[in-house]
Design an enzyme around this catalytic site. Structure first.
Site, PDB file in Angstrom:
ATOM      1  N   LEU A   1       0.854  -1.192   0.000  1.00  0.00           N
ATOM      2  CA  LEU A   1       0.000   0.000   0.000  1.00  0.00           C
ATOM      3  C   LEU A   1       0.884   1.233   0.000  1.00  0.00           C
ATOM      4  O   LEU A   1       1.636   1.459   0.949  1.00  0.00           O
ATOM      5  CB  LEU A   1      -0.845   0.048   1.273  1.00  0.00           C
ATOM      6  CG  LEU A   1      -2.149  -0.728   1.351  1.00  0.00           C
ATOM      7  CD1 LEU A   1      -2.825  -0.415   2.675  1.00  0.00           C
ATOM      8  CD2 LEU A   1      -3.089  -0.392   0.211  1.00  0.00           C
ATOM      9  N   ALA A   2       0.792   2.024  -1.050  1.00  0.00           N
ATOM     10  CA  ALA A   2       1.631   3.224  -1.152  1.00  0.00           C
ATOM     11  C   ALA A   2       1.368   4.147   0.031  1.00  0.00           C
ATOM     12  O   ALA A   2       0.227   4.437   0.371  1.00  0.00           O
ATOM     13  CB  ALA A   2       1.331   3.947  -2.462  1.00  0.00           C
TER      14      ALA A   2
ATOM     15  N   GLN B   1       7.633  -5.135  -4.791  1.00  0.00           N
ATOM     16  CA  GLN B   1       6.665  -4.993  -5.887  1.00  0.00           C
ATOM     17  C   GLN B   1       7.091  -3.871  -6.816  1.00  0.00           C
ATOM     18  O   GLN B   1       7.392  -2.765  -6.367  1.00  0.00           O
ATOM     19  CB  GLN B   1       5.264  -4.676  -5.364  1.00  0.00           C
ATOM     20  CG  GLN B   1       4.234  -4.703  -6.515  1.00  0.00           C
ATOM     21  CD  GLN B   1       2.867  -4.191  -6.133  1.00  0.00           C
ATOM     22  OE1 GLN B   1       2.697  -3.005  -5.843  1.00  0.00           O
ATOM     23  NE2 GLN B   1       1.886  -5.062  -6.148  1.00  0.00           N
TER      24      GLN B   1
ATOM     25  N   CYS C   1      -2.839  -1.475  -9.830  1.00  0.00           N
ATOM     26  CA  CYS C   1      -2.994  -0.140  -9.252  1.00  0.00           C
ATOM     27  C   CYS C   1      -3.929   0.718 -10.110  1.00  0.00           C
ATOM     28  O   CYS C   1      -3.693   0.895 -11.305  1.00  0.00           O
ATOM     29  CB  CYS C   1      -1.642   0.560  -9.111  1.00  0.00           C
ATOM     30  SG  CYS C   1      -1.814   2.219  -8.431  1.00  0.00           S
TER      31      CYS C   1
ATOM     32  N   LYS D   1       0.166  -9.071  -9.019  1.00  0.00           N
ATOM     33  CA  LYS D   1      -1.027  -8.605  -8.306  1.00  0.00           C
ATOM     34  C   LYS D   1      -1.952  -7.999  -9.351  1.00  0.00           C
ATOM     35  O   LYS D   1      -1.551  -7.097 -10.091  1.00  0.00           O
ATOM     36  CB  LYS D   1      -0.612  -7.556  -7.267  1.00  0.00           C
ATOM     37  CG  LYS D   1      -1.792  -6.831  -6.605  1.00  0.00           C
ATOM     38  CD  LYS D   1      -1.919  -7.187  -5.139  1.00  0.00           C
ATOM     39  CE  LYS D   1      -3.272  -6.849  -4.551  1.00  0.00           C
ATOM     40  NZ  LYS D   1      -3.554  -5.430  -4.396  1.00  0.00           N
TER      41      LYS D   1
ATOM     42  N   GLY E   1      -9.276  -7.854  -1.002  1.00  0.00           N
ATOM     43  CA  GLY E   1     -10.390  -6.916  -1.153  1.00  0.00           C
ATOM     44  C   GLY E   1     -11.363  -7.000   0.000  1.00  0.00           C
ATOM     45  O   GLY E   1     -12.030  -8.020   0.171  1.00  0.00           O
TER      46      GLY E   1
ATOM     47  N   ARG F   1      -5.766  -2.346   3.291  1.00  0.00           N
ATOM     48  CA  ARG F   1      -6.385  -1.257   4.051  1.00  0.00           C
ATOM     49  C   ARG F   1      -7.007  -1.751   5.357  1.00  0.00           C
ATOM     50  O   ARG F   1      -7.101  -1.003   6.314  1.00  0.00           O
ATOM     51  CB  ARG F   1      -7.401  -0.535   3.173  1.00  0.00           C
ATOM     52  CG  ARG F   1      -6.691   0.291   2.081  1.00  0.00           C
ATOM     53  CD  ARG F   1      -7.636   0.917   1.093  1.00  0.00           C
ATOM     54  NE  ARG F   1      -8.633  -0.017   0.634  1.00  0.00           N
ATOM     55  CZ  ARG F   1      -9.900   0.297   0.391  1.00  0.00           C
ATOM     56  NH1 ARG F   1     -10.303   1.526   0.551  1.00  0.00           N
ATOM     57  NH2 ARG F   1     -10.747  -0.616  -0.025  1.00  0.00           N
TER      58      ARG F   1
END
Length: 310
Positions: free
Chosen positions: A17-18, A70, A101, A141, A201, A225
Site C-alpha cells: 500500500l503506497a 513490488q 494499481c 497482483k 479486497g 487497508r
C-alpha cells in the site's frame, strides 16, 4: 533452496500500500503473524535511475523473511533493468509485478491496472520479470479487469508466464475501492488455473477472512487497508482469536511509533499523524485527539500523548 512459502495452509499476506507499508509498518505486521510482506509499489523507472528515496523504500527489516519487492512498469527494457538491479540486492525473496494499481498517474503511464486492458503486454512484461529475476519467487497482483470483469482470461495470462502465484483484488479498475468485491470472480479465477491464488479486497477481520477462504477456495488472503490502524488483524488470523486487549494495542502502537522514528528520523513523528488517525478510530475523544496530534511534531510530546490516550 527450501520453500519459504508453504501453500499447504492458507497464507496471510500484507498487501503493498503506497504511503503505508513502509519498513516500520511491515516489521510490526510481521511480528504479529503475516506470512509474507511486500514493499510499497516501486516504479521501475525510479529504481533504474537509483533514486535515493526509492532505494530506501526497498530496505527491509531483518525479521521480514520471506520478503518481496513490488515493481510497476510498462516497458520491457525498464522492467528488465529494474529486475537486474534487484538481483544485486540481498534479502529479497521474490518480485511481484503490479498489474492492479488504479491510480490515474500509474494507469495513464501504462502501468498498473492498465496492463489488464492489454493481456499480451501484461504477458510480455511479466515474462520479462520471470526471465531475468534470480529471486526464488515471481508473482503478480491483479484486479478483475479495467472496466469489464475478465478474471479467467487474466488468470490464464498470468499463469502462462510461469509465475508462482497470483494475488487478485476482487474489483475492476473502474470499481476503485468502492464497488462491492466480487468473490465469485475470484473463485472463478481459482477454478480456472492451477497456480495458487491469493484473495484480496475488503478482508478486514478474522470472520471475513475465514468466509472468503471457504467460499473462494483461495490459497490465502491478502490484507491491505484492513490492516491500517489494526495491524493486530494478522495476529487474530494466525491464532484464530477475536479479541486483542487494549494493553496489547497500546504496546503495538508505541512499537510502531518507535520503529517510525528509527527509520524515518524525527520526521517520523509527523508521518505518524495519519496513522494515529486510524489507530484512534472508535476511541472516546478521538476527534479532539486527532486535532491535537495534527499540531505536534515534537517526538517526546507525541509519545506522551500516545501513552496517555491509549
Amino acid at each position: 533452496m527450501k520453500n519459504k512459502l508453504d501453500f499447504s495452509r492458507p497464507l496471510v499476506v500484507l498487501a503493498p500500500l503506497a504511503g503505508y507499508t513502509d519498513l516500520p509498518f511491515r516489521s510490526v505486521v510481521k511480528k504479529f503473524g503475516a506470512d509474507l510482506t511486500i514493499s510499497e509499489m516501486i516504479s521501475s523507472n525510479a529504481l533504474v535511475y537509483k533514486s535515493a528515496r526509492t532505494l530506501k523504500m526497498i530496505e527491509k527489516s531483518p525479521t521480514e523473511d520471506p520478503y518481496f519487492v513490488q515493481i510497476a512498469g510498462n516497458s520491457v527494457e525498464l522492467v528488465r533493468d529494474a529486475v537486474l538491479l534487484l538481483n544485486e540486492v540481498e534479502g529479497i525473496d521474490g518480485i511481484d509485478l503490479n498489474c492492479g494499481c488504479p491510480a490515474p498517474k500509474v494507469f495513464n503511464h501504462g502501468s498498473g491496472s492498465n496492463l489488464l486492458g492489454d493481456l499480451k503486454k501484461l504477458e510480455e512484461i511479466l515474462s520479462t520479470v520471470k526471465k531475468y529475476s534470480k529471486k526464488q519467487y515471481t508473482s503478480a497482483k491483479v484486479r478483475l479487469g479495467v472496466n469489464e470483469k475478465i478474471p479467467v482470461e487474466i488468470g490464464k495470462a498470468v499463469e502462462s508466464c510461469g509465475v508462482d502465484f497470483v494475488s487478485v483484488h476482487g474489483r475492476t479498475r473502474a470499481g476503485k475501492y468502492k464497488a462491492p468485491v466480487d468473490y465469485d470472480a475470484i473463485k472463478a479465477m481459482k477454478e480456472a488455473i492451477s497456480i495458487p491464488v491469493i484473495a484480496n479486497g475488503d478482508i478486514k477481520d478474522y470472520d471475513k477472512a475465514k468466509e472468503v477462504l471457504e467460499y473462494t477456495k483461495a490459497n490465502g488472503v491478502m490484507i491491505g487497508r484492513g490492516a491500517i490502524g489494526k495491524p493486530w488483524v494478522f495476529y487474530q488470523l494466525k491464532h484464530g482469536i477475536e479479541d486483542i486487549s487494549n494493553e496489547m494495542k497500546k504496546e503495538i502502537i508505541l512499537e510502531h511509533y518507535d520503529a517510525m522514528l528509527k527509520f524515518h528520523g524525527p520526521h517520523g513523528a509527523i508521518m505518524f499523524r495519519k496513522l494515529l488517525h486510524s489507530y484512534s478510530k472508535g476511541y472516546t475523544g478521538a476527534n479532539e485527539f486527532r486535532d491535537i496530534v495534527n499540531k505536534i511534531s515534537d517526538i517526546d510530546v507525541m509519545r506522551d500523548l500516545i501513552e496517555n490516550f491509549f
